[in-house]
Design a protein around this motif. Sequence first.
Motif, mmCIF file in Angstrom:
data_model
loop_
_atom_site.group_PDB
_atom_site.id
_atom_site.type_symbol
_atom_site.label_atom_id
_atom_site.label_comp_id
_atom_site.label_asym_id
_atom_site.label_seq_id
_atom_site.Cartn_x
_atom_site.Cartn_y
_atom_site.Cartn_z
ATOM 1 N N HIS A 26 0.950 -1.166 0.078
ATOM 2 C CA HIS A 26 0.133 -0.040 -0.070
ATOM 3 C C HIS A 26 1.074 1.291 -0.096
ATOM 4 O O HIS A 26 2.125 1.130 0.234
ATOM 5 N N VAL A 27 0.203 2.495 -0.378
ATOM 6 C CA VAL A 27 1.058 3.715 -0.015
ATOM 7 C C VAL A 27 1.848 3.595 1.151
ATOM 8 O O VAL A 27 3.071 4.127 1.152
ATOM 9 N N GLN A 28 1.374 3.224 2.255
ATOM 10 C CA GLN A 28 2.041 3.206 3.742
ATOM 11 C C GLN A 28 3.037 2.367 3.667
ATOM 12 O O GLN A 28 3.881 2.465 4.776
ATOM 13 N N THR A 29 3.345 1.435 2.844
ATOM 14 C CA THR A 29 4.052 0.268 2.950
ATOM 15 C C THR A 29 5.242 0.603 1.880
ATOM 16 O O THR A 29 6.462 0.405 2.088
ATOM 17 N N ARG A 30 4.796 1.043 0.588
ATOM 18 C CA ARG A 30 5.663 1.324 -0.237
ATOM 19 C C ARG A 30 6.577 2.513 0.187
ATOM 20 O O ARG A 30 7.820 2.862 -0.351
#
Lengths: 172, 274
Positions: free
Chosen positions: B103-107
Motif C-alpha cells: 500500500h502507499v503506507q508500506t511502499r
Amino acid sequence: MPRLSADARHLVAFTLNGRPVKGLASPRILLSDFLRHEIGATGTHVGCEHGVCGACTIEVDGMLTRACLTLAVQVDGSTLRTVEGLAPAPDRLSILQAAFRRHHALQCGFCTAGILMSLDAFLRETPEPDEAQVRDLLSGHLCRCTGYTPIVRAALEAAADLRKTTRETAHA
Amino acid sequence: MKPASFGYVRADSLDEALGVLGNEGAEARVLAGGQSFMAMLNMRLARPRVIIDIMRVPALAELAQRKDELVVGAGVRQARLLAMPGLERTLPLVAQALPFTGHVQTRSRGTVCGSIAHADPSAELPLCLVALKGHVHLRAAKSRRKVAAAEFFTGMMATAKADDEMIEAVSFPVANGEGTAFREIARRHGDFAIVACAALVSDHGIRLAVGGVADTAVARDWPHLEGTALDDALNAFAYELDARDDVHASARYRRELVRRIGRSTIEEAARCRA
C-alpha cells in the motif's frame, strides 16, 4: 558505526510534533511501544503489530510509516508527526478532523489515528483527489465500524475545504 | 507480538555492513525498509543475534540507468522507484506492477531489493525481475557476483544468497519496444496475489511469468501463439506450476486464473506493442 548491545537501553532522541523528546530503548523495542510507553504519546494506536491494519501509521521524516514495523533506535535524530500534532490548538480540530466529525467517519475510533495521518499526508500531495484515489489510500487501513464510505466522504470534503483555505490565503 | 532480543548496528558504509555480516554469518540479518522483515521479527519467524541497518549507507541509494539496465540500489524505497520520471518508458512492466505492491503506507518505507530478498512467491517485484530476466548483485566482504533472477529464487522465501552475502542492488533490463502488461487477482487491492501475471510480447514471441502459484515466480517463452494453440500452452503451463490448495484458493481455481488472467495479460501486452 553505532553498535547497540541487545541487553542495554540506549538513548533515543527525536523531534515529535515540533518538540524535542528523548527516552531509553533496547534495540528490540518497537517505535509504536516507545511512543506510547516511554514518551507517553498514546494517540498512536497498536493493532495487528505486523503492518497490516494501519492503526499505528505515523510520519517519519515525511514518509508514512508503520510504527510497529520500525525500531525506536532507527528514528534517532528523525522528525516525527503523530495524531497529537494535527489539531492547531487543544480546543480546535484540524479541517480533516472536523470533516471526520461531521461525517461520522469514526465509531470506536481505534483505526482513526492512523487513517488521519495517512490522509493528512495524502491531501498535502494530492489536493484534488477523486474517490478512487482515496479508496486506494484507505486500502492500507482496516476499519471494522464504518464500512469506509463516511471516511471517503469526509476525506473528499476536507480536500475541498483545504483548497478553499489555500486559495483565501493566497489572495490575502 | 514483539521481537526477540537482538543487537543493532547502524552501518555508515557498505564495508562496515559486510564486515559485520562476515563475522556473524547466519546470526546477522540486514534490515532495510523493514516492511517484510520487521513483521518476521515481530512474529519471531526470524530471531537473529544482530541486525544491520543499511538505510544510512549513502552508496546504496543509487537509482540510475547504466547502459541498457536500470540499477536499483539496496537503499532505494519502492515509492522512489514508482515516482522516478519516465519509469513508464524505462520499465513499463514495473510501472504497471508496483502500484499492486503493498500500500502507499508500506511502499513509502519498503525497498525494492528488500522485496527481492524476502522472495515471497506471490510478490510483484520478484515476478517482474524474473519476467524481465533481471539480475541480483550480491556482495560479501571479499567477493561479488551477479546472479540471474531465475537462479536467485530457489524456493518459497529461499534464495541463492549465502549467509555472509547481502544484496547490493538489482538490475532490470530497460524496455526495448516490447509490449508489457501486468494483472493480478487478490482478495483486496494490495493484498498478496492469489495469481499474478506479467506478460511481454516482442518480435521474438511471448513471455509469460506467473507468481502466487509455484514456490517462486516461473516464466515460459512461446512463439506468437494464438487461438486454441495459446489456450493449450496456457493449460499445460497451469498444470506444470503444480498449484496447491490453501486457505486463499483451491489449486483448480488457481489453474483457471493462470489460463484466463494469463491469456488476458498476454492480449493486453500484444495491444500495448501494436
